[in-house]
Structures are given as C-alpha cells and as structure tokens.
Design a protein around this motif. Structure first.
Motif, PDB file in Angstrom:
ATOM      1  N   ARG A 190      10.342 -70.787  -6.324  1.00  0.00           N
ATOM      2  CA  ARG A 190      11.046 -71.287  -5.118  1.00  0.00           C
ATOM      3  C   ARG A 190      11.530 -70.115  -4.280  1.00  0.00           C
ATOM      4  N   TRP A 191      12.141 -69.150  -4.983  1.00  0.00           N
ATOM      5  CA  TRP A 191      12.682 -67.965  -4.300  1.00  0.00           C
ATOM      6  C   TRP A 191      11.560 -67.174  -3.606  1.00  0.00           C
ATOM      7  N   LEU A 192      10.434 -67.030  -4.333  1.00  0.00           N
ATOM      8  CA  LEU A 192       9.278 -66.284  -3.797  1.00  0.00           C
ATOM      9  C   LEU A 192       8.809 -66.865  -2.463  1.00  0.00           C
ATOM     10  N   ALA A 193       8.755 -68.199  -2.405  1.00  0.00           N
ATOM     11  CA  ALA A 193       8.225 -68.875  -1.225  1.00  0.00           C
ATOM     12  C   ALA A 193       9.048 -68.569   0.023  1.00  0.00           C
ATOM     13  N   ASP A 194      10.335 -68.228  -0.164  1.00  0.00           N
ATOM     14  CA  ASP A 194      11.223 -67.941   0.971  1.00  0.00           C
ATOM     15  C   ASP A 194      11.220 -66.480   1.392  1.00  0.00           C
ATOM     16  N   ALA A 238       4.662 -51.871  -6.518  1.00  0.00           N
ATOM     17  CA  ALA A 238       5.612 -52.606  -7.353  1.00  0.00           C
ATOM     18  C   ALA A 238       6.540 -51.607  -8.041  1.00  0.00           C
ATOM     19  N   PHE A 239       7.828 -51.886  -7.993  1.00  0.00           N
ATOM     20  CA  PHE A 239       8.803 -51.054  -8.708  1.00  0.00           C
ATOM     21  C   PHE A 239       8.966 -51.626 -10.110  1.00  0.00           C
ATOM     22  N   SER A 240       9.110 -52.953 -10.180  1.00  0.00           N
ATOM     23  CA  SER A 240       9.171 -53.610 -11.482  1.00  0.00           C
ATOM     24  C   SER A 240       7.788 -54.136 -11.803  1.00  0.00           C
ATOM     25  N   LEU A 241       7.142 -53.553 -12.828  1.00  0.00           N
ATOM     26  CA  LEU A 241       5.791 -53.983 -13.188  1.00  0.00           C
ATOM     27  C   LEU A 241       5.826 -55.354 -13.854  1.00  0.00           C
ATOM     28  N   GLN A 242       6.979 -55.688 -14.443  1.00  0.00           N
ATOM     29  CA  GLN A 242       7.110 -56.979 -15.102  1.00  0.00           C
ATOM     30  C   GLN A 242       7.174 -58.106 -14.067  1.00  0.00           C
ATOM     31  N   LEU A 243       8.007 -57.889 -13.042  1.00  0.00           N
ATOM     32  CA  LEU A 243       8.155 -58.909 -11.998  1.00  0.00           C
ATOM     33  C   LEU A 243       7.074 -58.780 -10.931  1.00  0.00           C
ATOM     34  N   VAL A 244       6.416 -57.606 -10.882  1.00  0.00           N
ATOM     35  CA  VAL A 244       5.454 -57.259  -9.833  1.00  0.00           C
ATOM     36  C   VAL A 244       6.117 -57.395  -8.462  1.00  0.00           C
ATOM     37  N   HIS A 256      22.499 -67.601  -9.028  1.00  0.00           N
ATOM     38  CA  HIS A 256      21.903 -68.797  -9.659  1.00  0.00           C
ATOM     39  C   HIS A 256      21.528 -68.457 -11.090  1.00  0.00           C
ATOM     40  N   PRO A 257      22.523 -68.276 -11.955  1.00  0.00           N
ATOM     41  CA  PRO A 257      22.200 -67.825 -13.317  1.00  0.00           C
ATOM     42  C   PRO A 257      21.314 -68.840 -14.047  1.00  0.00           C
ATOM     43  N   GLY A 258      20.481 -68.315 -14.910  1.00  0.00           N
ATOM     44  CA  GLY A 258      19.611 -69.184 -15.722  1.00  0.00           C
ATOM     45  C   GLY A 258      18.370 -69.657 -14.983  1.00  0.00           C
ATOM     46  N   GLY A 259      18.137 -69.136 -13.776  1.00  0.00           N
ATOM     47  CA  GLY A 259      16.944 -69.551 -13.016  1.00  0.00           C
ATOM     48  C   GLY A 259      15.670 -69.139 -13.743  1.00  0.00           C
ATOM     49  N   GLY A 260      14.832 -70.083 -14.031  1.00  0.00           N
ATOM     50  CA  GLY A 260      13.588 -69.789 -14.753  1.00  0.00           C
ATOM     51  C   GLY A 260      12.428 -69.581 -13.804  1.00  0.00           C
ATOM     52  N   GLN A 261      11.228 -69.844 -14.305  1.00  0.00           N
ATOM     53  CA  GLN A 261       9.999 -69.630 -13.528  1.00  0.00           C
ATOM     54  C   GLN A 261       9.999 -70.467 -12.246  1.00  0.00           C
ATOM     55  N   ALA A 262      10.486 -71.731 -12.356  1.00  0.00           N
ATOM     56  CA  ALA A 262      10.480 -72.622 -11.191  1.00  0.00           C
ATOM     57  C   ALA A 262      11.377 -72.062 -10.089  1.00  0.00           C
ATOM     58  N   GLU A 263      12.539 -71.547 -10.499  1.00  0.00           N
ATOM     59  CA  GLU A 263      13.472 -70.959  -9.534  1.00  0.00           C
ATOM     60  C   GLU A 263      12.846 -69.717  -8.895  1.00  0.00           C
ATOM     61  N   PHE A 264      12.159 -68.932  -9.706  1.00  0.00           N
ATOM     62  CA  PHE A 264      11.481 -67.726  -9.210  1.00  0.00           C
ATOM     63  C   PHE A 264      10.431 -68.112  -8.166  1.00  0.00           C
ATOM     64  N   PHE A 319      10.833 -52.403  -4.937  1.00  0.00           N
ATOM     65  CA  PHE A 319      12.234 -52.085  -5.230  1.00  0.00           C
ATOM     66  C   PHE A 319      13.169 -53.072  -4.525  1.00  0.00           C
ATOM     67  N   ARG A 320      12.885 -53.295  -3.225  1.00  0.00           N
ATOM     68  CA  ARG A 320      13.751 -54.151  -2.420  1.00  0.00           C
ATOM     69  C   ARG A 320      13.750 -55.588  -2.929  1.00  0.00           C
ATOM     70  N   HIS A 321      12.543 -56.144  -3.192  1.00  0.00           N
ATOM     71  CA  HIS A 321      12.456 -57.527  -3.668  1.00  0.00           C
ATOM     72  C   HIS A 321      12.990 -57.686  -5.086  1.00  0.00           C
ATOM     73  N   ARG A 322      12.820 -56.644  -5.876  1.00  0.00           N
ATOM     74  CA  ARG A 322      13.368 -56.707  -7.232  1.00  0.00           C
ATOM     75  C   ARG A 322      14.891 -56.812  -7.147  1.00  0.00           C
ATOM     76  N   ASN A 323      15.505 -55.996  -6.260  1.00  0.00           N
ATOM     77  CA  ASN A 323      16.963 -56.060  -6.108  1.00  0.00           C
ATOM     78  C   ASN A 323      17.404 -57.409  -5.546  1.00  0.00           C
ATOM     79  N   ARG A 324      16.625 -57.927  -4.604  1.00  0.00           N
ATOM     80  CA  ARG A 324      16.974 -59.234  -4.031  1.00  0.00           C
ATOM     81  C   ARG A 324      16.922 -60.325  -5.095  1.00  0.00           C
ATOM     82  N   TRP A 325      15.884 -60.247  -5.930  1.00  0.00           N
ATOM     83  CA  TRP A 325      15.746 -61.267  -6.988  1.00  0.00           C
ATOM     84  C   TRP A 325      16.903 -61.157  -7.982  1.00  0.00           C
TER      85      TRP A 325
END
Ligand SMILES: [Zn+2]
Ligand SMILES: [Zn+2]
Ligand SMILES: [Zn+2]
Length: 343
Positions: free
Chosen positions: A147-151, A115-121, A137-145, A124-130
C-alpha cells in the motif's frame, strides 16, 4: 635532441604500434565479443570464465572452491565424506534462488537510484521513509508495504559515480556510488566534499538542487581519479587501465581461453587489473612478473607475456618466424600492422 628524449619517443611509438596490432586483433571476427570494451560483463555460463554454481539450475555465484556456491560447496564437502560422487551430487542437489545480484541493485521505486537496503530494495531516502512510516503504523506487514509503495513517487537520480573508473550510479548528491562514498568517508574525505545537513528536507523535498561544498576541488578530483573499481560478480572492470595494458589483458584472456590449462577466476583477473592500475603499469611486455606478490598473478602475467611475444615481433622477425604464414586467422592483423612498424 637528447638520447633520453629520443628513447622516450621510441617507447611511445612502440606502444602505439603495439596498441594498433592489438586493436586489430581484438576487433577481429574470432575474438570473443564479451572481452571487448572497458567493462566486461561475463555471462554466468561462459565457456572459459564461468562464474555460476555448477549445481544444475542453481542461481548463485561460485564461491572460492569446488566451482559451487557457498551453500552447495559446504553440502558437497559433507557428501564427499559420505562417499558420494561429484556428478551424483551435482545432479541431485537442490538448486538455490539468487541472493546477491551480480549487478548493483536499483531502488524498486526510483530507477536511477541505487538500492541502499538490499533487503527492501529501496534507496536511502525511501528506506528512511518506510522506516518512519513503520513507526507510525507498527506491525505493518507485506500488505501495508505494498500500500505504502503505491503512494511513493519516484525520485530523480544523481548521475554516474564520479570515481573515474566506476560505472555505477551515484547514491547521493555527493556524486559517488555507495561503495565509493563509504571509501571516501573512510579515507577522511580528501578535498572535504560535503553535503549540507538534512539536504533532503532543506533542498530535495522542494525540488531544489543540493549544493555540494568542496574545500579543495583538485584534491577531491585526484581522489576520484585514483579509485579502483567496485568488484561485482561476473564483471571485470578495466576502465582504470592504460589503453595498451587494457588491450593486452583482453588479448591475454582470449588466448588463455584457446587452451585453458589452468583456471583463471574472474576475481583474479580483476585483482590483477587493480594491481596494474595501482602501479600505473603501461604494458606487461618486458615487466618482471615477480613485482606481483601473488603466485597466481605471476603465472597469469607470464602466460599473457607469452601470448604477446608472438604478436610483438618486429615485422622482419614476424616473417622469419613464419608467424604470418602459420596463423592464417591473425595474419590479416599482423600484416596490417607491419607497415606501421616499418615506417
Ligand atoms: Zn549453488
Ligand atoms: Zn527510491
Ligand atoms: Zn563508484
């Protein structure tokens, strides 16, 4: 044969014999199995080398003082000034969940990438993608996260860190873990190992191997060999030590635990091992403890030397001292080693 080369040969033979004695002892049934191997993973509540906070059920590691995590240590200092007893405090303090993981954390999507971001776990690549997803998609909260993770497909890892001593996974195609990669950049990139710019867009995205260029492979390898281990809570990495020295430290840790008159913090053990690696120490026997700057290192070395003196006797001295007869638990090892030293 010159006198000097004869002496060197004798030294090598003595070291070999001593390593044989220590190997037998550390493989013995009474030896603490967590002290074996190149990387010692000490359980948080180990009887001699505990490292978890002493507040009941607190999941955080000890900080420097009071055998408590930093939060509880601070609370305890206040409680003490109010006249509370330590036992009372330990019983009543609110336990805390873990924050810092003792192991290097992996990306929650890629099992082989740190993990590059310990907060997001995230690596580096996925942190940049997120982060770029968040921009769209500004303002995306936990639900958006979620959804994004599943893809997100997982990405292949980069193998083990190339620093010889390190047991962590590489964080980029350069082949170094996060800590060693930062160290490499700080050192001014000895040997000039580099990744192509935008290696992800140009290579990784199309599943093509990323070429690492190196101006001087020998210098890069020498840098990798000289590195010290990354310090991790609850871990003592002895990989960078000479085999005899490693066995001496392991035996010293074990003997210390039989009658621990003073506390040996794991960070002290690791920093002593680091000092020995830096100085390329072959054995602690006969070494002047004052070569170490820190008083606690000196005391530890003296204690280990005392433990070693009991097993580094010559065979006849061992018999004269009655060591074999008086210590039945180790006699098998001592007598096993005797023929090797007498031939
Ligand atoms: Zn705590
Ligand atoms: Zn990832
Ligand atoms: Zn590393």
């Amino acid at each position: 044969m010159t006198a000097l080369s004869l002496l060197t040969q004798q030294d090598a033979r003595t070291r070999r014999d001593r390593l044989e004695v220590l190997t037998a002892l550390t493989n013995g049934p009474e030896f603490d199995p967590v002290l074996r191997g190149g990387v010692l993973k000490i359980p948080p509540m180990h009887s001699v080398y505990p490292w978890s906070c002493t507040v009941i059920d607190c999941a955080r590691p000890r900080w420097r003082r009071y055998a408590m995590c930093s939060v509880h240590a601070e609370q305890w200092q206040e409680a003490e000034t109010r006249g509370a007893s330590r036992a009372q405090f330990l019983r009543t303090a609110e336990p805390l969940p873990a924050t810092e993981m003792p192991e290097a954390m992996m990306c929650r999507i890629c099992p082989q990438r740190p993990a590059f971001s310990l907060q997001l776990v995230l690596c580096f690549r996925h942190r940049n993608r997120w982060l770029s997803h968040l921009k769209r998609h500004p303002g995306g909260g936990q639900a958006e996260f979620e959804r994004w993770l599943a893809d997100q497909p997982s990405l292949p890892g980069y193998g083990e860190c190339r620093a010889d001593v390190c047991d962590e996974l590489a964080a980029s195609p350069l082949g170094l873990c996060g800590a060693h990669e930062r160290g490499y950049i700080r050192a001014g990139r000895p040997g000039g190992a580099k990744l192509p710019k935008n290696f992800f867009a140009t290579y990784e995205r199309g599943d093509r191997p990323v070429p690492v260029t190196c101006e001087d492979e020998v210098a890069f390898r020498a840098w990798c060999r000289a590195q010290l281990p990354v310090h991790r809570t609850g871990t003592v990495n002895l990989r960078g030590l000479r085999p005899l020295l490693r066995a001496e430290l392991q035996w010293g840790m074990y003997v210390h635990g039989l009658q621990p008159v003073a506390v040996w913090h794991l960070t002290w053990v690791q920093s002593l091992a680091d000092e020995c690696q830096r100085r390329d120490v072959q054995s602690l026997a006969g070494l002047d403890a004052s070569v170490f700057r820190r008083a606690y290192h000196q005391r530890m070395v003296q204690e280990i030397q005392q433990a070693l003196r009991k097993i580094y006797f010559t065979p006849s001295e061992t018999r004269d001292a009655g060591y074999i007869a008086s210590r039945p638990s180790t006699s098998g090892c001592a007598s096993r080693a005797a023929p090797a030293t007498s031939t």
